[in-house]
Motif scaffolding. Structure first.
Motif, PDB file in Angstrom:
ATOM      1  N   PRO A 102       0.821  -1.222   0.000  1.00  0.00           N
ATOM      2  CA  PRO A 102       0.000   0.000   0.000  1.00  0.00           C
ATOM      3  C   PRO A 102       0.849   1.264   0.000  1.00  0.00           C
ATOM      4  N   ALA A 103       1.956   1.250   0.739  1.00  0.00           N
ATOM      5  CA  ALA A 103       2.834   2.420   0.762  1.00  0.00           C
ATOM      6  C   ALA A 103       3.448   2.656  -0.610  1.00  0.00           C
ATOM      7  N   TRP A 149      -1.854  13.913   5.107  1.00  0.00           N
ATOM      8  CA  TRP A 149      -1.302  13.538   6.412  1.00  0.00           C
ATOM      9  C   TRP A 149      -1.521  12.077   6.729  1.00  0.00           C
ATOM     10  N   PHE A 150      -2.701  11.536   6.351  1.00  0.00           N
ATOM     11  CA  PHE A 150      -2.986  10.155   6.722  1.00  0.00           C
ATOM     12  C   PHE A 150      -2.145   9.163   5.916  1.00  0.00           C
ATOM     13  N   HIS A 151      -1.668   9.574   4.735  1.00  0.00           N
ATOM     14  CA  HIS A 151      -0.753   8.710   3.997  1.00  0.00           C
ATOM     15  C   HIS A 151       0.572   8.545   4.747  1.00  0.00           C
ATOM     16  N   ILE A 162       1.850   5.117   6.408  1.00  0.00           N
ATOM     17  CA  ILE A 162       3.114   4.498   5.992  1.00  0.00           C
ATOM     18  C   ILE A 162       4.012   4.268   7.202  1.00  0.00           C
ATOM     19  N   ALA A 163       4.035   5.200   8.147  1.00  0.00           N
ATOM     20  CA  ALA A 163       4.850   5.034   9.350  1.00  0.00           C
ATOM     21  C   ALA A 163       4.403   3.809  10.147  1.00  0.00           C
ATOM     22  N   GLY A 196       5.150  -1.820  11.739  1.00  0.00           N
ATOM     23  CA  GLY A 196       4.600  -3.163  11.888  1.00  0.00           C
ATOM     24  C   GLY A 196       5.430  -4.220  11.187  1.00  0.00           C
ATOM     25  N   VAL A 197       5.917  -3.897   9.975  1.00  0.00           N
ATOM     26  CA  VAL A 197       6.766  -4.840   9.249  1.00  0.00           C
ATOM     27  C   VAL A 197       8.049  -5.105  10.017  1.00  0.00           C
TER      28      VAL A 197
END
Length: 296
Positions: A252-253, A269-271, A275-276, A281-282
């Protein structure tokens, strides 16, 4: 070796991310069944001259179990899995469909449990963190608006099949090379697509092929299917199904970045926040338990 593995992983995920955008863009130019059958046949034609001799030599040594695993790989990752993506994108947006890529690690973890794989709490925490980031991006900063439609459910089913494909790669016992395996996966995928094509013909689906549709199929065949599938097999063999599957949260990122480069859609901002969370999480899910092991 480690750097090469991550480089191949990034290239594979980028090609797959672009495939969702392409499929959405040409959805009215070619039917899902024709698109899927076309790209697996293209891959077979490209690979057959290089793999036929080796397959003829190795095929007699394949056990019944080997053929079963390869056939299931063709079902889960070669044909219907891809067609479900293209069909789902007729009813939902690419951004919404890509959201369900984040469910793949969850299905992989569940499918690994009967095989005796030990799933640690940190991995579940990483998956949950990445899920939150993907949801934030897909819902434009308002997760309460998330809903399901037919396209979403088809995308979810496609991700379940892809999780099965990833787990099945870890169950292989054959001596086939990556390219030889991909040839057989596409061959079985083409066979499994015959009922789908028959249904489209009987249902009156227009089996047309425009220039845009042909270009989309070529990208899917040579980029997201041929190169990316080979790269994914390479990565899974070195990282393992669970760790490799978790990295699909990057997609998605990557899709957001591709939207900026090719569609002129700039992130908000929500992108950035999403992504952060995805990257966090990864990283959390991919960490080895070396510290815990060394303390015992």
């Amino acid at each position: 070796m480690r750097f090469t593995t991550w480089l191949v992983l990034l290239a594979s995920l980028s090609l797959w991310s672009g495939n969702w955008i392409v499929a959405r863009a040409v959805r009215d130019d070619i039917s899902p069944g024709l698109a899927t059958a076309g790209r697996v046949l293209i891959v077979i034609m490209v690979l057959a001259p290089f793999t036929l001799r080796g397959l003829v030599r190795k095929a007699p040594a394949l056990a019944r179990r080997d053929w079963l695993v390869i056939a299931l790989l063709g079902l889960a990752g070669g044909g219907p899995h891809l067609a479900l993506q293209w069909l789902g994108l007729h009813y939902t947006t690419a951004a919404s469909a890509v959201l369900f890529l984040s469910t793949t690690p969850i299905f992989i973890l569940l499918m690994q449990l009967p095989l005796g794989d030990r799933i640690r709490a940190r991995q579940w925490a990483g998956v949950a963190t990445s899920l939150a980031g993907v949801a934030l991006i897909a819902t434009q900063g308002n997760p309460a608006t998330l809903g399901f439609n037919v396209g979403d459910l088809l995308a979810l089913l496609s991700m379940m099949m892809w999780a099965g494909y990833t787990v099945l790669l870890g169950q292989r016992r054959d001596a086939l090379g990556v390219v030889e395996l991909l040839t057989l996966v596409c061959a079985f995928g083409a066979l499994f697509m015959l009922p789908w094509l028959a249904y489209e013909a009987l249902a009156g689906v227009t089996l047309k092929l425009t220039f845009a549709g042909a270009a989309g199929v070529l990208y899917s065949a040579l980029g997201s299917l041929l190169v990316a599938f080979a790269g994914w097999s390479y990565v899974v063999a070195r990282m393992g199904p669970s760790r490799a599957g978790i990295t699909m949260h990057f997609m998605p990122a990557i899709g957001v970045l591709l939207a900026v480069l090719f569609l002129g859609e700039y992130p908000r901002w929500f992108h950035f926040a999403g992504i952060a969370l995805i990257l966090a999480g990864v990283g959390l899910s991919s960490l080895k338990a070396s510290a815990a092991s060394s303390s015992r």
